[in-house]
Every structure is written in C-alpha cells, then in structure tokens.
Design a protein around this motif. Structure first.
Motif, PDB file in Angstrom:
ATOM      1  N   PRO A  26       0.806  -1.231   0.000  1.00 14.51           N
ATOM      2  CA  PRO A  26       0.000   0.000   0.000  1.00 14.51           C
ATOM      3  C   PRO A  26       0.842   1.286   0.000  1.00 14.51           C
ATOM      4  O   PRO A  26       0.394   2.321  -0.496  1.00 14.51           O
ATOM      5  N   GLU A  27       2.053   1.224   0.531  1.00 17.22           N
ATOM      6  CA  GLU A  27       2.949   2.394   0.529  1.00 17.22           C
ATOM      7  C   GLU A  27       3.757   2.481  -0.753  1.00 17.22           C
ATOM      8  O   GLU A  27       4.473   3.452  -0.978  1.00 17.22           O
ATOM      9  N   GLY A  28       3.686   1.439  -1.585  1.00 19.79           N
ATOM     10  CA  GLY A  28       4.436   1.430  -2.837  1.00 19.79           C
ATOM     11  C   GLY A  28       5.936   1.252  -2.648  1.00 19.79           C
ATOM     12  O   GLY A  28       6.721   1.692  -3.476  1.00 19.79           O
ATOM     13  N   ILE A  29       6.323   0.603  -1.553  1.00 18.96           N
ATOM     14  CA  ILE A  29       7.737   0.439  -1.224  1.00 18.96           C
ATOM     15  C   ILE A  29       8.127  -1.037  -1.319  1.00 18.96           C
ATOM     16  O   ILE A  29       7.602  -1.869  -0.578  1.00 18.96           O
ATOM     17  N   PRO A  30       9.067  -1.377  -2.207  1.00 15.93           N
ATOM     18  CA  PRO A  30       9.583  -2.754  -2.235  1.00 15.93           C
ATOM     19  C   PRO A  30      10.413  -3.048  -0.981  1.00 15.93           C
ATOM     20  O   PRO A  30      10.922  -2.127  -0.330  1.00 15.93           O
ATOM     21  N   LEU A  37      15.919   2.153   3.808  1.00 13.63           N
ATOM     22  CA  LEU A  37      15.426   3.177   4.735  1.00 13.63           C
ATOM     23  C   LEU A  37      15.770   2.807   6.171  1.00 13.63           C
ATOM     24  O   LEU A  37      16.215   3.654   6.952  1.00 13.63           O
ATOM     25  N   SER A  38      15.588   1.540   6.512  1.00 12.01           N
ATOM     26  CA  SER A  38      15.894   1.075   7.873  1.00 12.01           C
ATOM     27  C   SER A  38      17.378   1.219   8.183  1.00 12.01           C
ATOM     28  O   SER A  38      17.750   1.630   9.279  1.00 12.01           O
ATOM     29  N   LEU A  91      19.089   9.591   4.567  1.00 12.58           N
ATOM     30  CA  LEU A  91      17.635   9.751   4.486  1.00 12.58           C
ATOM     31  C   LEU A  91      17.279  11.223   4.337  1.00 12.58           C
ATOM     32  O   LEU A  91      17.908  12.083   4.944  1.00 12.58           O
ATOM     33  N   THR A  92      16.248  11.494   3.565  1.00 12.56           N
ATOM     34  CA  THR A  92      15.647  12.825   3.561  1.00 12.56           C
ATOM     35  C   THR A  92      14.588  12.859   4.659  1.00 12.56           C
ATOM     36  O   THR A  92      14.275  11.828   5.265  1.00 12.56           O
ATOM     37  N   LEU A  98       8.636   8.258   6.251  1.00 14.34           N
ATOM     38  CA  LEU A  98       8.137   6.999   5.701  1.00 14.34           C
ATOM     39  C   LEU A  98       8.608   5.807   6.529  1.00 14.34           C
ATOM     40  O   LEU A  98       7.811   4.939   6.876  1.00 14.34           O
ATOM     41  N   ILE A  99       9.879   5.772   6.890  1.00 14.48           N
ATOM     42  CA  ILE A  99      10.363   4.630   7.681  1.00 14.48           C
ATOM     43  C   ILE A  99       9.702   4.624   9.054  1.00 14.48           C
ATOM     44  O   ILE A  99       9.427   3.567   9.612  1.00 14.48           O
TER      45      ILE A  99
END
Length: 135
Positions: A26-30, A37-38, A91-92, A98-99
């Motif tokens: 749902p977030e569009g993140i693979p 990100l983590s 990270l921005t 997002l993370i």
C-alpha cells in the motif's frame, strides 16, 4: 528435502518476505527500499558498499534502487567528509517519515512471529540464527 535445515530456513524466509511485501505494497515500497530506509534511519549515512552489504543487495542493483529513491526524494547522496572519493547515502525528511510509518507495519509482523513461537523460543531462535550469520 523437506527436513533439510537450509531448505526450511529458505521456505520461512520466502513466506516472511511475501507477507512483508504484502504489508508494504500500500505504501508502494519494495522490501529492498524498506531495508535501505531502515539501514539509514540513524542519520549517519552509509557508503554504497557498506549499504549494499547491510541490505543484502549487490552494488549494481543498489545503485539503480538508490537512483529511484533519490528521484522519489526518500534519500540523497553527499560526499564523505573524510574521504572525497566516497559518496554517502542519507535519508531525507520524507524518507525518515516513511520509515517511521513502516516500522509499525514491520513491528506487527515481528510481534505475530514472536507470538507464534512464544517469547522464550523466539529469543532462542534469534540466538541460534545469529550464530549462523557470517561476520
């Protein structure tokens, strides 16, 4: 084959990754982007080689993923102040937000897994798997 330890670990890994991908969709993140990100959430930035090793992706693939994440404004590249030949990835603010949201999703998966195993067994399995990880 069903009783081979490596095979069982591979099956469990595939099931967990499929479940996680469904939660991230749902977030569009693979999954690979989630792992990136983590890995970057502490704010210190990582060199591409270190990041590739940490997120289990080869360097060529990582470059392509980072390019997409830069375009999406989730991460940015900056020169390493200690070694001008290296580039660090950070990270921005958007990536950090997002993370923050996604960690809750992953936390639910972890909680379900621990509940299925029971706390003591989950801790024991964690220790066992850590002994198998090559450093």
């Amino acid at each position: 084959m069903q009783n081979q330890l490596a095979y069982l670990i591979a099956i469990v890994n595939r099931q967990l990754e499929d479940e996680l991908q469904d939660k991230l969709r749902p977030e569009g993140i693979p999954i690979e982007q989630f792992r990136i990100l983590s890995a970057l959430k502490d704010g210190n930035g990582l060199a591409m080689g270190d990041l590739a090793a940490r997120v289990l992706v080869d360097s060529t693939t990582l470059t392509k993923i980072i390019d997409r994440m830069v375009t999406a404004m989730l991460v940015y590249r900056a020169p390493d102040p200690n070694d001008r030949r290296k580039v660090l990835v950070f990270l921005t603010a958007k990536g950090g937000a997002l993370i923050g949201r996604l960690e809750g999703v992953v936390g639910e998966q972890e909680e379900k897994l621990v509940n299925r195993l029971q706390q003591g067994k989950a801790e024991e399995l964690t220790r066992i798997l850590q002994t198998l990880v090559r450093n």
